[in-house]
Design an enzyme around this catalytic site. Structure first.
Site, PDB file in Angstrom:
ATOM      1  N   ASP A  22       0.829  -1.210   0.000  1.00 30.17           N
ATOM      2  CA  ASP A  22       0.000   0.000   0.000  1.00 30.17           C
ATOM      3  C   ASP A  22       0.867   1.266   0.000  1.00 30.17           C
ATOM      4  O   ASP A  22       0.643   2.178   0.819  1.00 30.17           O
ATOM      5  CB  ASP A  22      -0.951   0.018   1.213  1.00 30.17           C
ATOM      6  CG  ASP A  22      -1.779  -1.252   1.338  1.00 30.17           C
ATOM      7  OD1 ASP A  22      -2.082  -1.869   0.295  1.00 30.17           O
ATOM      8  OD2 ASP A  22      -2.125  -1.630   2.477  1.00 30.17           O
ATOM      9  N   GLU A 177     -11.049   0.367  -4.221  1.00 29.74           N
ATOM     10  CA  GLU A 177     -10.382   0.809  -2.980  1.00 29.74           C
ATOM     11  C   GLU A 177      -9.146   1.608  -3.339  1.00 29.74           C
ATOM     12  O   GLU A 177      -8.890   1.873  -4.525  1.00 29.74           O
ATOM     13  CB  GLU A 177      -9.994  -0.416  -2.140  1.00 29.74           C
ATOM     14  CG  GLU A 177      -9.067  -1.385  -2.864  1.00 29.74           C
ATOM     15  CD  GLU A 177      -8.854  -2.702  -2.131  1.00 29.74           C
ATOM     16  OE1 GLU A 177      -9.548  -2.955  -1.126  1.00 29.74           O
ATOM     17  OE2 GLU A 177      -7.998  -3.485  -2.563  1.00 29.74           O
TER      18      GLU A 177
HETATM   19  C1  6LW Z   1      -5.910  -2.157   1.792  1.00 31.76           C
HETATM   20  C2  6LW Z   1      -6.470  -2.201   0.446  1.00 31.76           C
HETATM   21  C3  6LW Z   1      -5.623  -3.217  -0.138  1.00 31.76           C
HETATM   22  O1  6LW Z   1      -6.654  -1.464   2.716  1.00 31.76           O
HETATM   23  O2  6LW Z   1      -5.389  -4.150   0.807  1.00 31.76           O
HETATM   24  O3  6LW Z   1      -4.383  -3.898  -1.923  1.00 31.76           O
HETATM   25  C4  6LW Z   1      -5.820  -3.630   2.038  1.00 31.76           C
HETATM   26  N1  6LW Z   1      -5.101  -3.100  -1.297  1.00 31.76           N
HETATM   27  O4  6LW Z   1      -6.441  -1.028  -0.268  1.00 31.76           O
HETATM   28  C5  6LW Z   1      -4.862  -3.983   3.108  1.00 31.76           C
HETATM   29  O5  6LW Z   1      -3.562  -3.634   2.714  1.00 31.76           O
END
Ligand code: 6LW
Length: 502
Positions: A22, A177
């Site tokens: 991240d 996300e």
């Molecule tokens: C994070 C999300 C993700 O909150 O995995 O790959 C989750 N992305 O954006 C945990 O790292």
């Protein structure tokens, strides 16, 4: 970090190997700063500095005081610190992050990203994980979260204004996300990840003429994904964009390196990669994303090397060292026996959420670690940890060493031998496995002891797949370190050495 540029520039991915997912990046003048998620570990949120985007030096951890981060024993592994966003605005660094199971969304600030960072300001009205901060031309701050929703925020108080609004949900992949919002030229760009953080991960983008939308998706979404390919870097997503002083654009993102037969196991967690970005018709074209990076057009500045040996001569531990949930000084100190790290047991094994453990991320596919342990007053050892239910260790109590494997609900002592009383060097060698067939695992871990002339004798060799994310689940990667399981244990030194990979 050296001020002398390297004369030649060969660069390779990942730019920050090991469990560093991240990534969020920002540039101030000629300096780049980058932060990552850290989940159940303390201190939380490693902070890196670079002058070339390729070589990164860890300069601290944003949450390194108990007043900033308290992860109770009930907080499960792979909860805790998720997906920070780092930005520089109005002369300060701003970092917003979700503490899952321990406080929700909070904001911390600093004038120097090496620290100190402020105590956290809670932002209870921020409606989800993966918060982003962006300021529009009149100074209004917009916070955008997974989903993808947005709310106006005062980042100095954490107060939100009005109802959160859904502004985009991506192109139909699961789990839209990791939003980041940027003003680039005439548009506001909304970068997201979708498809989930496993093999389907990808990066999509939309643009609009205001920070609140409406947003028009890029016709070529996803702008980056390695799903359904046999490329060595997989699970590519959760990206952030940054512009270099020469005007070129770059993307930092997470990816993994699976190995072995099917389905492929990755053991180092999600790592930070770098890819070049070109703009064509107002949309980003990303790549190539390969293990060999195209040489940047600027000199490279070597990162400050982390010495392969820590002899615990310093009063403060190097920022690379992380512990599980918390690290109270009465349980972990270099001040009790000069030149030694002293650990005092709480939980009775690494199966427990209150285990006393100090480790560093495994950052190389092939590597070895050694530690000189004095177990006279207790029981402890050297472990490779993924979580409470997935770890291997070699443990010493006075006069005996034993190799222990914990895989799921099964815990077993797999080998043991008597040793002379007194300090002993424990070790692990991590080597690739040639897949025997389509079921072959990624690597093998040999645990043993080293004698005075440096000869390593393995007691047991264990398969690495059981310490992989594909088996254990979760969001982290392997961490190698020292622990105490009973009484007080002293460690004179810890060596971590990458080995040639072929
Ligand atoms: C994070 C999300 C993700 O909150 O995995 O790959 C989750 N992305 O954006 C945990 O790292």
């Amino acid at each position: 970090m050296s001020d002398q540029p390297q004369p030649t520039g060969t660069a390779s991915n990942p730019v920050i190997p090991g469990f560093h997912p991240d990534p969020s990046v920002c540039r101030v003048g000629d300096d780049y700063y980058l932060v990552c998620s850290s989940f159940e570990y303390f201190p939380g949120i490693p902070v890196f500095h670079s002058r070339d985007l390729v070589n990164w030096t860890q300069i601290g951890n944003a949450l390194d005081r108990p007043s900033q981060l308290h992860l109770a024993p009930e907080v499960p592994s792979s909860a805790g610190i998720y997906a920070p966003t780092l930005r520089h605005h109005d002369g300060r660094f701003w970092l917003i992050v979700t503490i899952v199971g321990g406080g929700g969304n909070v904001i911390v600030t600093a004038t120097d990203p090496a620290g100190p960072w402020s105590d956290p300001v809670p932002a209870p009205g921020v409606p989800g994980i993966d918060p982003d901060l962006a300021w529009d031309e009149d100074g209004t701050c917009w916070c955008t979260v997974a989903g993808v929703s947005q709310v106006r925020l005062d980042p100095t108080t954490g107060e939100t204004f009005g109802e959160p609004r859904r502004i985009w949900s991506g192109t139909g992949g699961k789990a839209p996300e990791a939003p980041h919002l940027y003003r680039i030229g005439a548009y506001w760009y909304l970068l997201i990840a979708e498809g989930g953080t496993e093999r389907g991960h990808g990066v999509s983008i939309a643009r609009g003429s205001t920070p609140t939308g409406p947003f028009e998706p890029c016709p070529d979404n996803p702008v980056l994904t390695h799903r359904s390919t046999d490329r060595p870097i997989q699970n590519t997503g959760h990206a952030d964009l940054v512009q270099a002083p020469d005007g070129s654009w770059w993307m930092v993102l997470l990816g993994v390196r699976p190995r072995g037969g099917t389905p492929g196991w990755h053991v180092l967690g999600r790592e930070t990669f770098l890819a070049p970005v070109e703009w064509v018709d107002g949309w980003p074209v990303v790549g190539p994303l390969t293990t060999e990076l195209p040489t940047p057009a600027w000199p490279l500045y070597p990162a400050a090397a982390v010495p392969s040996r820590d002899d615990f001569e310093q009063a403060e531990l190097h920022p690379q060292w992380i512990s599980v949930r918390e690290r109270p000084e009465q349980l972990c100190t270099t001040k009790e026996r000069s030149g030694w790290l002293t650990l005092r047991a709480a939980g009775a094994s690494l199966d427990e959420n209150d285990a006393v453990f100090v480790g560093r991320r495994q950052q190389h596919l092939v590597c070895r670690a050694r530690t000189l342990i004095d177990p006279a007053d207790g029981r402890g050892g050297l472990a490779v940890r993924l979580d409470e239910e997935h770890h291997y260790e070699i443990e010493a109590a006075d006069g005996r060493v034993a190799v222990i494997a914990r895989i799921g609900s099964v815990r077993a002592e797999v080998a043991s031998r008597p040793v002379p009383p007194g300090p002993v060097v424990l070790g692990v060698d991590i080597d690739p496995l040639t897949p025997r067939d389509a079921r072959g695992g990624p690597d093998a871990l040999s645990f043993g002891i080293e004698d005075a002339d440096g000869t390593f004798t393995a007691l047991a060799t264990l398969e690495g797949r059981y310490l992989s994310t594909e088996v254990a689940g979760g969001f982290t990667g392997r961490v190698i370190g020292m622990y105490a399981a009973a009484g007080t244990i002293h460690f004179d030194r810890f060596d971590y050495e990458p080995q040639p990979s072929s």
